[in-house]
Design an enzyme around this catalytic site. Structure first.
Site, PDB file in Angstrom:
ATOM      1  N   LYS A 175       8.569 -16.256  13.089  1.00  0.00           N
ATOM      2  CA  LYS A 175       9.687 -15.336  12.881  1.00  0.00           C
ATOM      3  C   LYS A 175       9.307 -13.983  13.486  1.00  0.00           C
ATOM      4  CE  LYS A 175      10.879 -12.376  10.015  1.00  0.00           C
ATOM      5  NZ  LYS A 175      11.516 -11.484  11.030  1.00  0.00           N
ATOM      6  N   GLU A 251      -2.791  -8.877   8.843  1.00  0.00           N
ATOM      7  CA  GLU A 251      -3.254  -7.813   9.741  1.00  0.00           C
ATOM      8  C   GLU A 251      -2.284  -6.670   9.534  1.00  0.00           C
ATOM      9  OE1 GLU A 251      -3.508  -5.179  12.133  1.00  0.00           O
ATOM     10  OE2 GLU A 251      -2.640  -6.480  13.659  1.00  0.00           O
ATOM     11  N   CYS A 285      -1.392  -0.474  15.742  1.00  0.00           N
ATOM     12  CA  CYS A 285      -2.181  -0.300  14.522  1.00  0.00           C
ATOM     13  C   CYS A 285      -3.602   0.125  14.849  1.00  0.00           C
ATOM     14  CB  CYS A 285      -2.179  -1.588  13.700  1.00  0.00           C
ATOM     15  SG  CYS A 285      -2.748  -3.036  14.623  1.00  0.00           S
ATOM     16  N   GLU A 382      -0.004   6.746   8.878  1.00  0.00           N
ATOM     17  CA  GLU A 382      -0.065   6.130  10.199  1.00  0.00           C
ATOM     18  C   GLU A 382       0.994   6.776  11.087  1.00  0.00           C
ATOM     19  OE1 GLU A 382      -0.681   1.604  11.905  1.00  0.00           O
ATOM     20  OE2 GLU A 382       0.500   1.894  10.091  1.00  0.00           O
TER      21      GLU A 382
END
Length: 478
Positions: A175, A251, A285, A382
């Site tokens: 997906k 992750e 990331c 982030e």
């Protein structure tokens, strides 16, 4: 409209699915609709699981060499179509064409690497210390696997999961993110051409993500979840997966420190910072979010970095001369703007960039800030964009403390000419990966993953295939 598949890929066939609705795919470079893809509902998701479950016994029994040859063919086809795939990624993701080409090469390498690993599923044989029996350990495919991937690396995040799953003998349902589904469907088409049997890989897109994913996680035939995305969503998925005790690989987010000591090669450190910060326009990331420079070189480092960032050409991703493409959507631009304005309001000083772009598209210029206070939002969140705050430190202990002052622990970067110090600091930093005097850490042959809130498990290397296998112990005597 593109010339790539836009329907659901279930049991080797393309289908609209149960819903007549379509999901618009937006070109971030100009805000226009690039194409529309099918919108799966719960019934379509279960049909994909049905197909994966039906295909599992035969695929699990397929000789490892045969699985290996199919994966090798996937690599060859992906490299054959690399330019077409790169342009598609640039169109739906917005990343610079140069970065998209790099992603395709990286994505294809997972097929080649796991083609080699597929024939190296080794077990163990030992004698029990008591002498009563032998301990025979073998590895078996874990089963039907649900793979959920993000928008920032639409090809690489798909192949990094599909390749080890297939090498291990698992079947799967992928997906992808609705922002970048076209690349996933293009990869599925290549898999079919390479000879992957019907039902082994299924790809669905849906605007009803929660309902569709929950239905698959509630299905007892699904035994593995591999997710790449935010820590917040990862927590939700872990809670849901716990209901069926599904094996999870996560992750998740990162907030990478980039530590430059006084004795570093400054030219190499700036080169590395440009890669670590600006690869994929900072939407990664692994991106360097917190740049720490020791006081003796801090001013020179920040100045050189700003000079390099200022020279980058901002433009549409698919244009060959673009260095920095748009962010993925308007929400991403708003988030970056908020972080920069918060830092500036608290004393942060902008050396370059710092103001959102005008006109169509979701642009934000490469930006360098200094004097950002430690309590500013960008010091702890982030960033996910082309913004580089440079902070100052004095001692090695202070650098380690600052680097570890985050809930995340995915990757860190360290620059120093002193190898002993570099290795010492690398061991002390709480991260699953450390790049020492390098601006790039990702490699299909290396175990990719983090600690703390950055995730569970590893992708790539031999570890990545074992994530899709169960160790079975057989007690025997002869």
């Amino acid at each position: 409209m593109t010339n790539h598949p836009t329907d659901l890929f279930i049991n080797g066939a393309w289908a609209q699915g149960s819903s007549d609705k379509r999901i618009a795919v937006i070109n971030p470079s100009d805000g226009t609709v690039l194409d529309h893809v099918a919108d799966a509902d719960v019934g379509d998701a279960i049909a994909a699981v049905d197909a994966a479950a039906a295909a599992l016994p035969a695929w699990a029994k397929t000789p490892a060499r045969q699985r290996s040859e199919i994966l090798r063919r996937c690599y060859e086809l992906m490299m054959r179509d690399s330019e077409d795939l790169a342009r598609l990624i640039s169109l739906e993701n917005g990343k610079a064409l140069r970065d998209a080409r790099g992603e395709v090469a990286y994505a294809a390498e997972f097929f080649r690497w796991f083609a080699e690993e597929a024939v190296r599923i080794n077990g163990d044989l030992s004698a029990a210390p008591s002498g009563t029996n032998r301990i025979l350990v073998q590895y078996q495919p874990i089963g039907v696997s649900l793979l959920i991937t993000p928008w920032n690396f639409p090809a690489a995040m798909a192949t990094r999961k599909i390749a080890p799953a297939l090498a291990a003998g698992c079947t799967c349902v992928l997906k992808p993110a609705t922002e970048t589904p076209l690349t996933a469907f293009a990869v599925a088409k290549l898999l079919a051409e390479a000879g992957v049997p019907d039902g082994v890989v299924n790809v669905i897109t849906s605007s009803k993500t929660s309902a569709v994913v929950n239905a698959m996680l509630e299905d007892p035939r699904v035994r593995k979840l591999s997710f790449t995305g935010s820590t917040e969503v990862g927590r939700i998925l872990l809670r849901k997966a716990a209901e069926q005790i599904i094996h999870c690989s996560m992750e998740l987010g990162g907030n990478a420190p980039f530590v430059v000591f006084d004795d570093a090669d400054l030219d190499k450190a700036v080169d590395g910072a440009m890669i670590a910060k600006m690869r994929n326009g900072g939407e990664a990331c692994t991106a360097a979010n917190r740049l720490y420079a020791q006081r003796g070189i801090a001013e020179a480092f920040a100045s050189r970095l700003a000079e390099r960032m200022r020279a980058m050409k901002v433009g549409a991703g698919a244009e060959a001369t673009t260095d920095c493409g748009p962010l993925v959507n308007a929400a991403a631009v708003n988030k970056i703007t908020e972080l920069v304005e918060d830092a500036v309001s608290q004393g942060g000083r902008v050396l370059c960039g710092g103001e959102r772009g005008e006109g169509a598209g979701f642009f934000y210029p490469p930006t360098v800030l200094v004097d950002v206070p430690p309590h500013a939002k960008m010091a702890h969140e982030e960033i996910f964009g082309p913004v580089a705050p440079v902070y100052v430190f004095d001692t090695e202990d202070e650098a380690v403390t600052l680097a570890n002052d985050t809930e995340y622990g995915l990757v860190a970067y360290v620059y120093t000419r002193d190898l002993a110090k570099g290795l010492r600091v690398s061991e002390r930093i709480e991260a699953g990966m450390v790049a020492l005097n390098r601006g790039l850490v990702s490699d299909p042959a290396a175990p990719f993953g983090g600690v703390k809130q950055s995730g569970l498990g590893r992708e790539g290397a031999h570890h990545g295939m074992l994530e899709f296998m169960e160790a079975k112990y057989i007690a025997a005597e002869w």
